[in-house]
Write a protein that holds these residues in place. Structure first.
Motif, PDB file in Angstrom:
ATOM      1  N   CYS A   1       0.859  -1.234   0.029  1.00 11.96           N
ATOM      2  CA  CYS A   1      -0.012  -0.005   0.042  1.00 11.96           C
ATOM      3  C   CYS A   1       0.855   1.243  -0.154  1.00 11.96           C
ATOM      4  CB  CYS A   1      -0.970  -0.089   1.161  1.00 11.96           C
ATOM      5  SG  CYS A   1      -1.959   1.458   1.533  1.00 11.96           S
TER       6      CYS A   1
ATOM      7  N   CYS B   1       0.452   3.772   1.559  1.00  7.27           N
ATOM      8  CA  CYS B   1       0.408   4.590   2.889  1.00  7.27           C
ATOM      9  C   CYS B   1       1.640   4.443   3.577  1.00  7.27           C
ATOM     10  CB  CYS B   1      -0.835   4.038   4.006  1.00  7.27           C
ATOM     11  SG  CYS B   1      -0.666   2.096   4.246  1.00  7.27           S
TER      12      CYS B   1
ATOM     13  N   CYS C   1      -7.364  -0.994   0.736  1.00  4.42           N
ATOM     14  CA  CYS C   1      -6.390  -1.664   1.660  1.00  4.42           C
ATOM     15  C   CYS C   1      -7.060  -1.536   3.092  1.00  4.42           C
ATOM     16  CB  CYS C   1      -5.049  -0.535   2.070  1.00  4.42           C
ATOM     17  SG  CYS C   1      -4.075  -0.805   3.499  1.00  4.42           S
TER      18      CYS C   1
ATOM     19  N   HIS D   1      -6.090  -1.799   6.065  1.00  4.82           N
ATOM     20  CA  HIS D   1      -5.619  -0.991   7.259  1.00  4.82           C
ATOM     21  C   HIS D   1      -5.944   0.408   7.126  1.00  4.82           C
ATOM     22  CE1 HIS D   1      -3.246  -4.595   7.686  1.00  4.82           C
ATOM     23  NE2 HIS D   1      -3.004  -4.627   6.220  1.00  4.82           N
ATOM     24  N   CYS D   2      -5.807   1.163   5.987  1.00  8.15           N
ATOM     25  CA  CYS D   2      -6.003   2.614   5.896  1.00  8.15           C
ATOM     26  C   CYS D   2      -7.139   2.907   4.818  1.00  8.15           C
ATOM     27  CB  CYS D   2      -4.830   3.124   5.221  1.00  8.15           C
ATOM     28  SG  CYS D   2      -4.263   2.526   3.579  1.00  8.15           S
TER      29      CYS D   2
END
Ligand SMILES: [Zn+2]
Length: 59
Positions: free
Chosen positions: A30, A32, A44, A46-47
């Motif tokens: 990703c 990020c 993603c 996670h984000c």
């Protein structure tokens, strides 16, 4: 329609089925800051970024 002439032996059947192998999923990182590994063509987890754009709420 083609029809098999003989019954396939248990050995041949099991040998053929033993050749099936699962492959690990291809992962990309990703963009990020944490550079988490994500499945391609998915946001993603996670984000919530997808292609550098926020498409989901970050958990
Ligand atoms: Zn991310």
């Amino acid at each position: 329609m083609a029809v098999p002439k003989r019954k396939m032996s248990r050995s041949n059947t099991r040998h053929r089925r033993a050749q099936w192998k699962a492959t690990a999923p291809q992962l990309t990182s990703c963009p990020c800051p944490r550079r988490e590994l994500v499945v391609p063509h998915r946001a993603c987890a996670h984000c919530g970024l997808y292609k550098g754009r926020q498409v989901a709420d970050a958990p």
